[in-house]
Design an enzyme around this catalytic site. Structure first.
Site, PDB file in Angstrom:
ATOM      1  N   LYS A  59     -12.100  -3.002  10.701  1.00 31.02           N
ATOM      2  CA  LYS A  59     -10.767  -2.426  10.952  1.00 31.02           C
ATOM      3  C   LYS A  59     -10.031  -2.240   9.637  1.00 31.02           C
ATOM      4  O   LYS A  59      -9.632  -3.215   8.995  1.00 31.02           O
ATOM      5  CB  LYS A  59      -9.933  -3.339  11.856  1.00 31.02           C
ATOM      6  CG  LYS A  59      -8.640  -2.636  12.319  1.00 31.02           C
ATOM      7  CD  LYS A  59      -7.612  -3.568  12.888  1.00 31.02           C
ATOM      8  CE  LYS A  59      -6.619  -4.071  11.871  1.00 31.02           C
ATOM      9  NZ  LYS A  59      -5.795  -3.036  11.230  1.00 31.02           N
TER      10      LYS A  59
ATOM     11  N   GLY B 219      -6.162  -9.699   2.923  1.00 28.83           N
ATOM     12  CA  GLY B 219      -4.793  -9.366   3.324  1.00 28.83           C
ATOM     13  C   GLY B 219      -3.852 -10.477   2.925  1.00 28.83           C
ATOM     14  O   GLY B 219      -4.147 -11.251   2.000  1.00 28.83           O
TER      15      GLY B 219
ATOM     16  N   THR C 128      -1.450 -13.927   2.946  1.00 27.84           N
ATOM     17  CA  THR C 128      -1.745 -15.339   3.205  1.00 27.84           C
ATOM     18  C   THR C 128      -1.343 -15.748   4.625  1.00 27.84           C
ATOM     19  O   THR C 128      -2.077 -16.482   5.301  1.00 27.84           O
ATOM     20  CB  THR C 128      -1.051 -16.212   2.138  1.00 27.84           C
ATOM     21  OG1 THR C 128      -1.672 -15.924   0.872  1.00 27.84           O
ATOM     22  CG2 THR C 128      -1.191 -17.692   2.422  1.00 27.84           C
ATOM     23  N   ALA C 129      -0.194 -15.257   5.123  1.00 25.05           N
ATOM     24  CA  ALA C 129       0.244 -15.637   6.473  1.00 25.05           C
ATOM     25  C   ALA C 129      -0.747 -15.126   7.512  1.00 25.05           C
ATOM     26  O   ALA C 129      -1.116 -15.850   8.454  1.00 25.05           O
ATOM     27  CB  ALA C 129       1.640 -15.079   6.738  1.00 25.05           C
ATOM     28  N   THR C 130      -1.232 -13.888   7.338  1.00 31.28           N
ATOM     29  CA  THR C 130      -2.222 -13.351   8.281  1.00 31.28           C
ATOM     30  C   THR C 130      -3.514 -14.155   8.184  1.00 31.28           C
ATOM     31  O   THR C 130      -4.155 -14.438   9.209  1.00 31.28           O
ATOM     32  CB  THR C 130      -2.523 -11.863   7.963  1.00 31.28           C
ATOM     33  OG1 THR C 130      -1.301 -11.195   7.719  1.00 31.28           O
ATOM     34  CG2 THR C 130      -3.239 -11.191   9.104  1.00 31.28           C
TER      35      THR C 130
ATOM     36  N   GLU D 155      -9.644 -13.446   1.503  1.00 27.60           N
ATOM     37  CA  GLU D 155      -9.092 -13.054   0.200  1.00 27.60           C
ATOM     38  C   GLU D 155      -7.616 -12.762   0.437  1.00 27.60           C
ATOM     39  O   GLU D 155      -7.282 -11.776   1.105  1.00 27.60           O
ATOM     40  CB  GLU D 155      -9.788 -11.793  -0.324  1.00 27.60           C
ATOM     41  CG  GLU D 155     -11.262 -11.976  -0.620  1.00 27.60           C
ATOM     42  CD  GLU D 155     -11.533 -12.975  -1.725  1.00 27.60           C
ATOM     43  OE1 GLU D 155     -10.626 -13.251  -2.527  1.00 27.60           O
ATOM     44  OE2 GLU D 155     -12.662 -13.498  -1.762  1.00 27.60           O
TER      45      GLU D 155
ATOM     46  N   CYS E 117      -3.283  -6.917  -5.406  1.00 25.25           N
ATOM     47  CA  CYS E 117      -3.146  -8.372  -5.304  1.00 25.25           C
ATOM     48  C   CYS E 117      -3.302  -9.045  -6.668  1.00 25.25           C
ATOM     49  O   CYS E 117      -2.874 -10.179  -6.851  1.00 25.25           O
ATOM     50  CB  CYS E 117      -4.167  -8.915  -4.315  1.00 25.25           C
ATOM     51  SG  CYS E 117      -5.849  -8.402  -4.728  1.00 25.25           S
TER      52      CYS E 117
ATOM     53  N   GLU F 292       5.290 -13.633  -3.004  1.00 24.21           N
ATOM     54  CA  GLU F 292       4.588 -12.394  -3.351  1.00 24.21           C
ATOM     55  C   GLU F 292       5.435 -11.194  -2.916  1.00 24.21           C
ATOM     56  O   GLU F 292       5.777 -11.046  -1.747  1.00 24.21           O
ATOM     57  CB  GLU F 292       3.241 -12.347  -2.632  1.00 24.21           C
ATOM     58  CG  GLU F 292       2.419 -11.147  -3.049  1.00 24.21           C
ATOM     59  CD  GLU F 292       1.101 -11.034  -2.294  1.00 24.21           C
ATOM     60  OE1 GLU F 292       1.078 -11.303  -1.081  1.00 24.21           O
ATOM     61  OE2 GLU F 292       0.107 -10.646  -2.924  1.00 24.21           O
TER      62      GLU F 292
HETATM   63  P1  NDP Z   1      -1.806  -8.024   6.085  1.00 23.75           P
HETATM   64  O1  NDP Z   1      -2.203  -9.457   6.027  1.00 23.75           O
HETATM   65  O2  NDP Z   1      -0.558  -7.672   6.780  1.00 23.75           O
HETATM   66  O3  NDP Z   1      -2.945  -7.153   6.796  1.00 23.75           O
HETATM   67  C1  NDP Z   1      -4.280  -7.064   6.354  1.00 23.75           C
HETATM   68  C2  NDP Z   1      -5.134  -6.534   7.496  1.00 23.75           C
HETATM   69  O4  NDP Z   1      -5.166  -7.521   8.533  1.00 23.75           O
HETATM   70  C3  NDP Z   1      -4.595  -5.262   8.146  1.00 23.75           C
HETATM   71  O5  NDP Z   1      -5.675  -4.471   8.582  1.00 23.75           O
HETATM   72  C4  NDP Z   1      -3.817  -5.838   9.296  1.00 23.75           C
HETATM   73  O6  NDP Z   1      -3.538  -4.930  10.311  1.00 23.75           O
HETATM   74  C5  NDP Z   1      -4.739  -6.942   9.753  1.00 23.75           C
HETATM   75  N1  NDP Z   1      -4.106  -7.975  10.568  1.00 23.75           N
HETATM   76  C6  NDP Z   1      -2.789  -8.290  10.665  1.00 23.75           C
HETATM   77  N2  NDP Z   1      -2.606  -9.302  11.570  1.00 23.75           N
HETATM   78  C7  NDP Z   1      -3.837  -9.634  12.023  1.00 23.75           C
HETATM   79  C8  NDP Z   1      -4.318 -10.607  12.958  1.00 23.75           C
HETATM   80  N3  NDP Z   1      -3.500 -11.439  13.603  1.00 23.75           N
HETATM   81  N4  NDP Z   1      -5.645 -10.669  13.182  1.00 23.75           N
HETATM   82  C9  NDP Z   1      -6.489  -9.843  12.537  1.00 23.75           C
HETATM   83  N5  NDP Z   1      -6.095  -8.895  11.664  1.00 23.75           N
HETATM   84  C10 NDP Z   1      -4.789  -8.789  11.391  1.00 23.75           C
HETATM   85  O7  NDP Z   1      -1.837  -7.511   4.598  1.00 23.75           O
HETATM   86  P2  NDP Z   1      -1.392  -6.088   4.089  1.00 23.75           P
HETATM   87  O8  NDP Z   1      -2.174  -5.018   4.778  1.00 23.75           O
HETATM   88  O9  NDP Z   1       0.091  -6.039   4.105  1.00 23.75           O
HETATM   89  O10 NDP Z   1      -1.932  -6.152   2.588  1.00 23.75           O
HETATM   90  C11 NDP Z   1      -1.228  -6.757   1.588  1.00 23.75           C
HETATM   91  C12 NDP Z   1      -1.690  -8.178   1.345  1.00 23.75           C
HETATM   92  O11 NDP Z   1      -3.076  -8.189   1.050  1.00 23.75           O
HETATM   93  C13 NDP Z   1      -1.023  -8.815   0.161  1.00 23.75           C
HETATM   94  O12 NDP Z   1      -0.631 -10.123   0.486  1.00 23.75           O
HETATM   95  C14 NDP Z   1      -2.119  -8.849  -0.887  1.00 23.75           C
HETATM   96  O13 NDP Z   1      -1.985  -9.855  -1.840  1.00 23.75           O
HETATM   97  C15 NDP Z   1      -3.320  -9.049  -0.060  1.00 23.75           C
HETATM   98  N6  NDP Z   1      -4.494  -8.607  -0.787  1.00 23.75           N
HETATM   99  C16 NDP Z   1      -5.370  -9.540  -1.258  1.00 23.75           C
HETATM  100  C17 NDP Z   1      -6.461  -9.164  -2.000  1.00 23.75           C
HETATM  101  C18 NDP Z   1      -7.457 -10.167  -2.481  1.00 23.75           C
HETATM  102  O14 NDP Z   1      -8.552  -9.760  -2.828  1.00 23.75           O
HETATM  103  N7  NDP Z   1      -7.148 -11.455  -2.520  1.00 23.75           N
HETATM  104  C19 NDP Z   1      -6.713  -7.762  -2.338  1.00 23.75           C
HETATM  105  C20 NDP Z   1      -5.735  -6.857  -1.781  1.00 23.75           C
HETATM  106  C21 NDP Z   1      -4.666  -7.288  -1.037  1.00 23.75           C
HETATM  107  P3  NDP Z   1      -2.030  -4.304  10.328  1.00 23.75           P
HETATM  108  O15 NDP Z   1      -2.030  -3.353   9.182  1.00 23.75           O
HETATM  109  O16 NDP Z   1      -1.910  -3.672  11.635  1.00 23.75           O
HETATM  110  O17 NDP Z   1      -1.070  -5.440  10.157  1.00 23.75           O
END
Ligand code: NDP
Length: 483
Positions: A174, A227, A229-231, A249, A283, A386
């Site tokens: 996804k 994505g 940290t909270a997610t 990650e 990130c 962040e």
């Molecule tokens: P999110 O955590 O909001 O979302 C990441 C993905 O997870 C999206 O596809 C999102 O869908 C999905 N998601 C959200 N809630 C759930 C759930 N309960 N169960 C399963 N999947 C879920 O991050 P962002 O998309 O806002 O991305 C930004 C974040 O990603 C930043 O915190 C950044 O630091 C981190 N990041 C980390 C990296 C690393 O390598 N460590 C690299 C790049 C980014 P939806 O869009 O619908 O919410």
């Protein structure tokens, strides 16, 4: 014309069961440019079933054949690079020049890297005196659930699907519903290039429904998530009790440590880039700059002047260096931190506003000027949370130990960069920083073979090279008696 995207299940374009779609907005204009399926558990079920059906055949396919198909996909993607560059820019707001230099070439490289890596793997053998031989088999895990964010859409999508598929797993993936376009394009491309149906299934939709259904699905034994940290914490709560294999990650609040011995003209472009590449929506961007006191005043002036020279504009213009933020909601979040910085007494040295004078086509886009703040306490919220946008703070430090303590003083531990001409100090500080990756006099230079991931709340596990090959395979030890 508005593009209607589809899920990709069992090699076919499939509409969401409920027939519900979400708007896919071009962040540079604020206009809807596509509609994306708002998939739910029924769609995920269908995709997982397709992945399960495809698994026996794909996992038994010789590595050389899996490799050949992935290389063909990489070649086809490279041939159509400009189509993907444009789509990525329209979907995410990033400048085409960045998508052309970074995102799509890296997606090609990810596919090629893992396609060839599987041709060179070995396995351990331990001899127990003359009594036994112990060797390790590695087998793909089954249907892998892969969830990726919006900031580097195809780059991070391929970073997950390539090792998963190369090692013989099938996939339900996804992408973020904010930036689904290039993943949808790639899914079609994989079918054209001969990836068997059901090996790569892409289900679009919201994290809370489609994403959560993947994580929760009993037939998905491994989850790789990038994505916030909270997610990540929400996902771990579901996946943990089911004992799923989990790679997380997560977010970062990375430090950039600049010592007074640098040649400022030489290092400045790299430091500006580390702060504001992709509008700070990486990130790994360094958002907390610690600068050694003797250099501080000169650094702030020179850095701010360089930041003001960054060309902000239409992401489709080849000259543009700073594009739009990914959504109106994300812009509001970024702006709330600029307001907070002001409320806390910080000085906005440059930026902090929506830019004037943008071309008419993008005048309604979600732009925020690259913003530099000074005068904030190191432990205030602006320096701890962040922001994931074009906002950095600069703080002077007096001693190496102070800089290291401040750099390490957050819940995150993803990355850091150190800028100095003193070789011994560079290694000493790199060793002392709590970060999964430390760059010395460079940034974002990453060999695909090295482990990549975060310490502390920036993640669990590592991706990259052998780490990814290990994550997507289950080790099995076989012990053979010799007598
Ligand atoms: P999110 O955590 O909001 O979302 C990441 C993905 O997870 C999206 O596809 C999102 O869908 C999905 N998601 C959200 N809630 C759930 C759930 N309960 N169960 C399963 N999947 C879920 O991050 P962002 O998309 O806002 O991305 C930004 C974040 O990603 C930043 O915190 C950044 O630091 C981190 N990041 C980390 C990296 C690393 O390598 N460590 C690299 C790049 C980014 P939806 O869009 O619908 O919410």
């Amino acid at each position: 014309m508005t593009t209607i995207l589809a899920n990709h299940i069992d090699g076919l374009a499939v509409e969401p069961r409920d027939g519900i779609y979400l708007d896919d907005v071009d962040p540079a204009t604020g206009a809807v440019h596509a509609r994306v399926p708002a998939s739910g558990p029924a769609d995920v079920d269908q995709a997982v079933a397709a992945g399960r059906r495809a698994f026996p055949g794909w996992s038994a396919t010789p590595a050389s054949e899996r490799s050949r198909i992935l290389i063909r996909i990489a070649d086809a993607l490279e041939t159509r690079l400009e189509d993907y560059v444009r789509a990525e820019s329209i979907d995410s707001g990033k400048p085409v020049r960045l998508a052309r230099a970074l995102d799509i070439p890296r997606a090609v490289a990810n596919l090629r890297f893992f396609a060839t890596a599987i041709l060179h793997t070995g396995s351990d053998l331990f001899e127990t005196d003359d009594r036994a031989l112990n060797y390790t088999l590695r087998r793909p895990r089954g249907v892998a659930g892969l969830i990726s964010p919006w900031n580097l859409p195809l780059y991070l999508f391929t970073w997950k699907i390539a090792p998963a598929i190369a090692t013989g797993n099938t996939v339900v993936a996804k992408p973020s519903e904010l930036t689904p376009w290039t993943a949808a394009m790639l899914a079609d491309l994989t079918a054209e290039q001969g990836l068997p149906p059901g090996v790569l299934n892409v289900v679009h939709g919201l994290g809370a429904s489609a994403g959560a259904a993947i994580v929760d699905h009993p037939d998905v034994p491994a989850i790789s998530f990038t994505g916030g940290t909270a997610t990540g914490a929400t996902i771990a709560r579901t996946a943990g009790p089911a004992f799923k294999k989990l790679s997380l990650e997560l977010g970062g609040k990375n430090a950039t440590v600049v010592f007074a011995d640098v040649d400022l003209d030489e290092v400045l472009p790299g430091i500006v880039r580390s702060a504001f590449e992709n509008q700070g929506e990486i990130c790994l961007c360094g958002s907390r700059l610690f600068v050694e006191a003797p250099l501080y005043e000169r650094f702030v002036t020179t850095f701010a002047a360089a930041v003001e020279r960054l060309r902000m504009g239409d992401p489709l213009d080849d000259a543009t260096e700073q594009g739009a933020l990914v959504s109106a909601a994300h812009r509001a979040k970024v702006e709330s931190y600029v307001d907070l910085a002001r409320d806390l007494g910080g000085e906005i040295v440059t930026g902090g506003r929506r830019p004037d004078g943008l071309p008419a086509r993008v005048s309604e886009g979600f732009f925020v000027e690259p913003t530099v703040v000074t005068g904030l306490p190191v432990d205030c919220r602006v320096n701890m949370e962040e922001i994931f946008g074009p906002v950095v703070t600069i703080t002077p430090f007096r001693a190496e130990e102070e800089a290291v303590a401040w750099a390490n003083g957050t819940q995150y531990g993803l990355a850091a960069s150190v800028w100095t001409n003193d070789l011994r100090r560079a290694h000493r500080v790199a060793g002392a920083l709590d970060a999964g990756t430390v760059w010395i006099n460079t940034w974002l230079l990453r060999d695909l073979r090295v482990p990549f991931g975060g310490m502390k709340q920036s993640g669990v596990g590592r991706e990259g090279g052998d780490e990814a090959l290990r994550f997507f395979t289950e080790p099995k030890t076989v012990s053979v008696a010799l007598r």
